[in-house]
Every structure is written in C-alpha cells, then in structure tokens.
Design a protein around this motif. Structure first.
Motif, PDB file in Angstrom:
ATOM      1  N   UNK A  34      -1.122  -7.646   2.017  1.00  9.64           N
ATOM      2  CA  UNK A  34      -2.030  -7.557   3.161  1.00  9.64           C
ATOM      3  C   UNK A  34      -3.503  -7.507   2.748  1.00  9.64           C
ATOM      4  N   UNK A  35      -3.779  -7.111   1.495  1.00 12.01           N
ATOM      5  CA  UNK A  35      -5.158  -7.013   0.996  1.00 12.01           C
ATOM      6  C   UNK A  35      -5.248  -7.688  -0.378  1.00 12.01           C
ATOM      7  N   UNK A  36      -5.041  -8.994  -0.438  1.00  7.29           N
ATOM      8  CA  UNK A  36      -4.960  -9.661  -1.738  1.00  7.29           C
ATOM      9  C   UNK A  36      -6.249  -9.598  -2.560  1.00  7.29           C
ATOM     10  N   UNK A  37      -7.382  -9.330  -1.917  1.00  9.13           N
ATOM     11  CA  UNK A  37      -8.651  -9.257  -2.640  1.00  9.13           C
ATOM     12  C   UNK A  37      -8.927  -7.854  -3.186  1.00  9.13           C
ATOM     13  N   UNK A  38      -8.054  -6.887  -2.884  1.00 10.90           N
ATOM     14  CA  UNK A  38      -8.237  -5.506  -3.305  1.00 10.90           C
ATOM     15  C   UNK A  38      -7.201  -5.135  -4.368  1.00 10.90           C
ATOM     16  N   UNK A  58      18.873  -9.914  -9.961  1.00  9.00           N
ATOM     17  CA  UNK A  58      19.037  -8.508 -10.339  1.00  9.00           C
ATOM     18  C   UNK A  58      17.649  -7.933 -10.565  1.00  9.00           C
ATOM     19  N   UNK A  59      17.350  -6.817  -9.867  1.00  8.56           N
ATOM     20  CA  UNK A  59      16.050  -6.171  -9.998  1.00  8.56           C
ATOM     21  C   UNK A  59      16.218  -4.662 -10.093  1.00  8.56           C
ATOM     22  N   UNK A  60      15.195  -4.006 -10.603  1.00  8.78           N
ATOM     23  CA  UNK A  60      15.113  -2.553 -10.651  1.00  8.78           C
ATOM     24  C   UNK A  60      13.911  -2.130  -9.814  1.00  8.78           C
ATOM     25  N   UNK A  61      14.053  -1.054  -9.042  1.00  7.93           N
ATOM     26  CA  UNK A  61      12.939  -0.544  -8.250  1.00  7.93           C
ATOM     27  C   UNK A  61      12.103   0.395  -9.109  1.00  7.93           C
ATOM     28  N   UNK A  62      10.791   0.155  -9.102  1.00 12.88           N
ATOM     29  CA  UNK A  62       9.846   0.987  -9.832  1.00 12.88           C
ATOM     30  C   UNK A  62       8.922   1.624  -8.797  1.00 12.88           C
ATOM     31  N   UNK A  63       8.810   2.953  -8.800  1.00 13.72           N
ATOM     32  CA  UNK A  63       7.941   3.670  -7.869  1.00 13.72           C
ATOM     33  C   UNK A  63       6.600   3.901  -8.540  1.00 13.72           C
ATOM     34  N   UNK A  64       5.541   3.565  -7.821  1.00 12.34           N
ATOM     35  CA  UNK A  64       4.184   3.701  -8.341  1.00 12.34           C
ATOM     36  C   UNK A  64       3.403   4.645  -7.447  1.00 12.34           C
ATOM     37  N   UNK A  65       2.779   5.652  -8.041  1.00 12.50           N
ATOM     38  CA  UNK A  65       1.892   6.555  -7.302  1.00 12.50           C
ATOM     39  C   UNK A  65       0.492   5.948  -7.323  1.00 12.50           C
ATOM     40  N   UNK A  66      -0.041   5.671  -6.136  1.00 15.90           N
ATOM     41  CA  UNK A  66      -1.354   5.049  -6.008  1.00 15.90           C
ATOM     42  C   UNK A  66      -2.435   6.117  -6.130  1.00 15.90           C
ATOM     43  N   UNK A  67      -3.486   5.789  -6.866  1.00 17.54           N
ATOM     44  CA  UNK A  67      -4.642   6.690  -6.987  1.00 17.54           C
ATOM     45  C   UNK A  67      -5.266   6.820  -5.600  1.00 17.54           C
ATOM     46  N   UNK A  68      -5.317   8.039  -5.026  1.00 19.87           N
ATOM     47  CA  UNK A  68      -5.811   8.205  -3.656  1.00 19.87           C
ATOM     48  C   UNK A  68      -7.248   7.740  -3.469  1.00 19.87           C
ATOM     49  N   UNK A  69      -8.059   7.764  -4.504  1.00 20.24           N
ATOM     50  CA  UNK A  69      -9.456   7.332  -4.350  1.00 20.24           C
ATOM     51  C   UNK A  69      -9.557   5.828  -4.178  1.00 20.24           C
ATOM     52  N   UNK A  70      -8.481   5.077  -4.508  1.00 21.96           N
ATOM     53  CA  UNK A  70      -8.475   3.631  -4.363  1.00 21.96           C
ATOM     54  C   UNK A  70      -7.929   3.172  -3.024  1.00 21.96           C
ATOM     55  N   UNK A  71      -7.178   4.007  -2.343  1.00 24.27           N
ATOM     56  CA  UNK A  71      -6.464   3.595  -1.125  1.00 24.27           C
ATOM     57  C   UNK A  71      -7.439   3.273   0.003  1.00 24.27           C
ATOM     58  N   UNK A  72      -7.392   2.035   0.504  1.00 28.71           N
ATOM     59  CA  UNK A  72      -8.311   1.634   1.591  1.00 28.71           C
ATOM     60  C   UNK A  72      -7.749   1.992   2.957  1.00 28.71           C
ATOM     61  N   UNK A  73      -7.348   3.229   3.162  1.00 24.08           N
ATOM     62  CA  UNK A  73      -6.731   3.631   4.429  1.00 24.08           C
ATOM     63  C   UNK A  73      -7.690   4.387   5.299  1.00 24.08           C
TER      64      UNK A  73
END
Length: 73
Positions: A34-38, A58-73
C-alpha cells in the motif's frame, strides 16, 4: 499487514532456500504494498518452525516487529 497495537507484520513468507539467511533479532527493511515508496525498519521477532503450503509453494512465516518511529499510521 500491520497490527498497529503491536506493530508487527506477520505476513512475510520465506522460501525454504532463504531460511538460512534469517535469524531472530536480525534487522530488516519492510516495504508495504500500500506504500511502495516508504521503507520501514524492523527486527525479526519470530520464525515459524513449520512450513505452510500455499498454491503449491512451501513457505515459512516470519514475524517482523516494525520500529514504531517508522510507522506512517
């Protein structure tokens, strides 16, 4: 997909051949459809021990914690 409460992306799917390059605690860059430029930064917080089969891949799910200072919410 981001959970704004925990700022985690749990929809990162990795091919088995790429699993050796991924470790908990590893820093990563995340680009959302949704934000390909970010580019967000994050840390691998969990790697699934079991694979999933999706449309023949066949895939494995990897959980990533996003740095809150980067989140454009």
């Amino acid at each position: 997909m981001i959970n704004p409460c925990g700022l985690e992306s749990g929809l990162t799917f990795v091919q088995p051949g790429d699993m050796a390059a991924i470790a908990v605690g590893q820093k990563v860059d995340v680009v959302l459809d949704a934000l390909p430029e970010t580019t967000l930064t994050g840390t691998v917080s969990e790697v699934a021990l079991r694979y999933e089969e999706k449309r023949g891949d066949i895939t494995y799910t990897v959980t990533i914690s996003i740095d809150p200072s980067d989140a454009p919410l």
